[in-house]
Structure formats: C-alpha cells, structure tokens
Enzyme design. Sequence first.
Site, PDB file in Angstrom:
ATOM      1  N   CYS A 171       0.676  -1.258  -0.048  1.00  0.00           N
ATOM      2  CA  CYS A 171       0.058  -0.345   0.113  1.00  0.00           C
ATOM      3  C   CYS A 171       0.653   1.270   0.122  1.00  0.00           C
ATOM      4  O   CYS A 171       0.302   2.395  -0.226  1.00  0.00           O
ATOM      5  CB  CYS A 171      -0.922   0.042   1.135  1.00  0.00           C
ATOM      6  N   HIS A 311      -2.892   7.858   6.419  1.00  0.00           N
ATOM      7  CA  HIS A 311      -3.219   6.478   5.633  1.00  0.00           C
ATOM      8  C   HIS A 311      -4.663   6.067   5.907  1.00  0.00           C
ATOM      9  O   HIS A 311      -5.445   5.525   4.959  1.00  0.00           O
ATOM     10  CB  HIS A 311      -2.123   5.253   6.077  1.00  0.00           C
ATOM     11  N   GLU A 322      -1.637   4.637  13.748  1.00  0.00           N
ATOM     12  CA  GLU A 322      -1.121   5.768  12.943  1.00  0.00           C
ATOM     13  C   GLU A 322      -1.246   6.982  13.793  1.00  0.00           C
ATOM     14  O   GLU A 322      -0.538   7.844  13.803  1.00  0.00           O
ATOM     15  CB  GLU A 322      -1.908   5.807  11.590  1.00  0.00           C
ATOM     16  N   LYS A 343      -9.445   7.689   1.909  1.00  0.00           N
ATOM     17  CA  LYS A 343      -9.951   6.259   2.135  1.00  0.00           C
ATOM     18  C   LYS A 343     -11.458   6.351   2.673  1.00  0.00           C
ATOM     19  O   LYS A 343     -12.024   5.310   2.262  1.00  0.00           O
ATOM     20  CB  LYS A 343      -9.195   5.314   2.703  1.00  0.00           C
ATOM     21  N   HIS A 348      -9.736   1.661  -0.201  1.00  0.00           N
ATOM     22  CA  HIS A 348      -8.236   1.331  -0.400  1.00  0.00           C
ATOM     23  C   HIS A 348      -7.925   1.037  -1.785  1.00  0.00           C
ATOM     24  O   HIS A 348      -8.052  -0.175  -2.214  1.00  0.00           O
ATOM     25  CB  HIS A 348      -7.986   0.456   0.696  1.00  0.00           C
ATOM     26  N   PHE A 407       1.739  -3.277   3.900  1.00  0.00           N
ATOM     27  CA  PHE A 407       2.055  -4.624   4.400  1.00  0.00           C
ATOM     28  C   PHE A 407       3.519  -4.952   3.880  1.00  0.00           C
ATOM     29  O   PHE A 407       3.850  -4.563   3.177  1.00  0.00           O
ATOM     30  CB  PHE A 407       1.277  -5.703   3.535  1.00  0.00           C
TER      31      PHE A 407
END
Length: 421
Positions: A171, A311, A322, A343, A348, A407
Amino acid sequence: MYRRRVVVTGIGMLTPVGIGKEDCWNALLAGKSGVSHITQFDPDEIGLDVKIAAEVKNFNIQDYYPDRKKWASMIKQMDRVTLFSMVASKLALEDASLEIRKINPERVGTFIGTGVGGLITTTADYIKLLEGGPKKLGIRTVIKLMPNAPSGQVAIEYGAKGRAKSDSTACASGLDSLFDAFMYIRDNRADVMISGGSEACLNSFTVASFNNMMALSKRNDSPESASRPFNIDRDGFVIGEGSVVLILEEMEHAMRRGANMYAEIVGGGASCDATHIVAPHETGDGASRAIKEALRDAEIEPGDIDYINAHGTSTPLNDERETLAIKNVFGDHSYKLAVSSTKSMVGHLLGGAGAIGAAATALTLSTQKIHPTINYVNPDPKCDLDYVPNTYREARVDYAMAEALGFGGHNTVLVMKKVVA
C-alpha cells in the site's frame, strides 16, 4: 550541497469517485463515497460474504484513445491496471500542458508503483491453463501481468526515455514511487517525472484473500458508510481500484514554460517496522521514524505542519497506531493538526493509495481546502485527533504531509509546501 526544487505541475486522477482532477477533487470536497456493491463479479457465486468495493465507474479506454485500432491494440496488450495508468498519465500530462517530445525526453522518467500488477490477467489466464492446457494462453500473458507494465507502457506511449521502474511495496507503492521520483529530480538525474500508483485487482481471488485475513469491511447493507476511519465501530477497509499520476518537475524548468504549480515537495522519509508482515508496530515506531526523517529532510520543525493526509484505512490496528505515531512525533501540536483520510470516500486503492493521498495533499495546498473524513460518527477514544469530520474545511495550510503504510512494514511520508516561487 545544492538541492534542486521539485514541484507538482500535473495531476491525473482515475478513481471510484470520478475520473479527472476536477471531478475527483470536487467529489472529495463534497464528501462523496465511491463505495457500492460489487459489479465486476458475483460474490454470491462463490459464497463470499463481502459484497462491496470501490470500483471505477464508467471506464472505457476508447473515451481517451478514440482511434479504434489504437484502443483495440491496448486492450489486447494491457491488463486493466496498465490501462488505468495510461489514462491517469494522459490526464496528468494534459493537466500539466506538457508534451514530452517537445522537451528532452532523456530527462523524463516514469515511476509508477503497483502492489500486485496485472492480477486480473494472472488469475484469468491461469484458469485458461487449467481448463484448456498451455495452448490456451496467449503470447501477451507475460506483458500484461508483469508489475512493471504500467511504467513501461506509459514510457513507450509518451516517449519518456529516462529511467522507468515500478515500486511494489504494497500500500506504500504509489507514495514510494513519488518519493523516488522527487529525489531523482532533486539529485539532477531528471527534469520531469511521470509518477504515481495504479491498482486493478477487483476479482473474487483478491477479495476472498483479503476477506480471509479479516481485513475487509462487511457492512454490505450500507456500502457508502462502510469505510469509516478512526470510528470505534470500524470493521475493516473497503478494497478499491484506480490510478493517480502526478507530474513532478524541477521548479525552474516549470517556471520557464509558465507551468501551473500545485505544490512544492520539500522532503520525504521512509522506514520499515521490521516486526510483522501485516500488523503495524504496536507503538507506531516505524511510522514515527518515517515522519521524523521526512521532517529532517524538509528542514522544518513538527510545528510547521498544518495538515496530514493520513493512511487512515478504517482497520482497527492501522487507525489506532497511525494516530499514536502522529502523537509520538508532534506531541501537543498533534491536536492543532488537521488530519483526514481520503480512503473514507475512495476505499483502499492498495498500490494507488499513496498516490491519491499525495494528489489530495497537493490540491489542499493549492486550494487551501481540506477534504473531510466522512462517516465520522462514533469517535474512537484512542483516535482523538482532529480528523476534519464529514465536512470540508477552508484553512491556511503552508506545509502538509502525506502518509502511506503498507504490508511488509513499509512506511513512507512526503512533505509538501505551498508554492512560493
């Protein structure tokens, strides 16, 4: 050492809330959701209990390349992920009023990231192989599925002869590509970069895989409210697709040709959690280090930042950690920051996520408007910052930051500022 200045001069957006910069930005400011029931396959056929996604609507390649021979050839040679990147790049170049063949093409590079590449081709052609044998595979399978196809095909189409590559850091792929492109210009290896991210993997294989990880929202009865970052009742991200490409340009090069400049990129940072393949560090350590590095690189203080494009995935762990990472770095200033999640509206976009976040950050600096985090109705006490709830805001924003966490433990941050030529 002298560092060349880098600005954003073009933005091409192909997203679940619209195609084209104007439509997308207006939709984001209006708090429009691009999440709906899946149409690209039937989830019920395989017993899939996730039935929602953020799809790009009304996409036809012939709308952008009207010559029949041209678009027919593109469909034969390109996976959806590459078609997306071709259109986003075309829109970005048009927005920048830039024709590569009229400048030095050897000083133009193409960095377009993707998390998984041509996965629709990979899965479809593997089924052909199993059902019909090797002769059922076409000669174009490899060139359609390879992850570097978006960068390579865009470079071929527009004659960009500088370096071309595709970052694949889950991502963080799109923002990593932009970070690399920024440094490439700053270090005098290029004058212009076509850079961003692209993803198109909405098929049963992908959705079932993420669902089995318990990563996806199952709020099927209310798709538009399913992506709800920083809410206590968030239950996972909504998978999406799309491509966003930015034109980065050395500032003097841009000024000589009278280009519009949305924002200046002034620094970047990146790190790896090095703890878990999917879960962010429990203290936010990796993201915190990336933010600190970006601030050092930009030669500014934490208190200079006015806005963060987070994010903000709408997953339990990401949003909490986060938020913690932001508070680790900014301390009391955290509560003076505006923070929002794109998002919440577009879902996403995986490898395209960081690119749309960067575009939104540049447009915030250009317009002095901050798009909201929609569906913010039940705040999580552990997520206690100003997430610009539900309605866009006009505010003075001199410095802003875009974050992408992927990830693998990847953390990438870009710092931008309002253009002062």
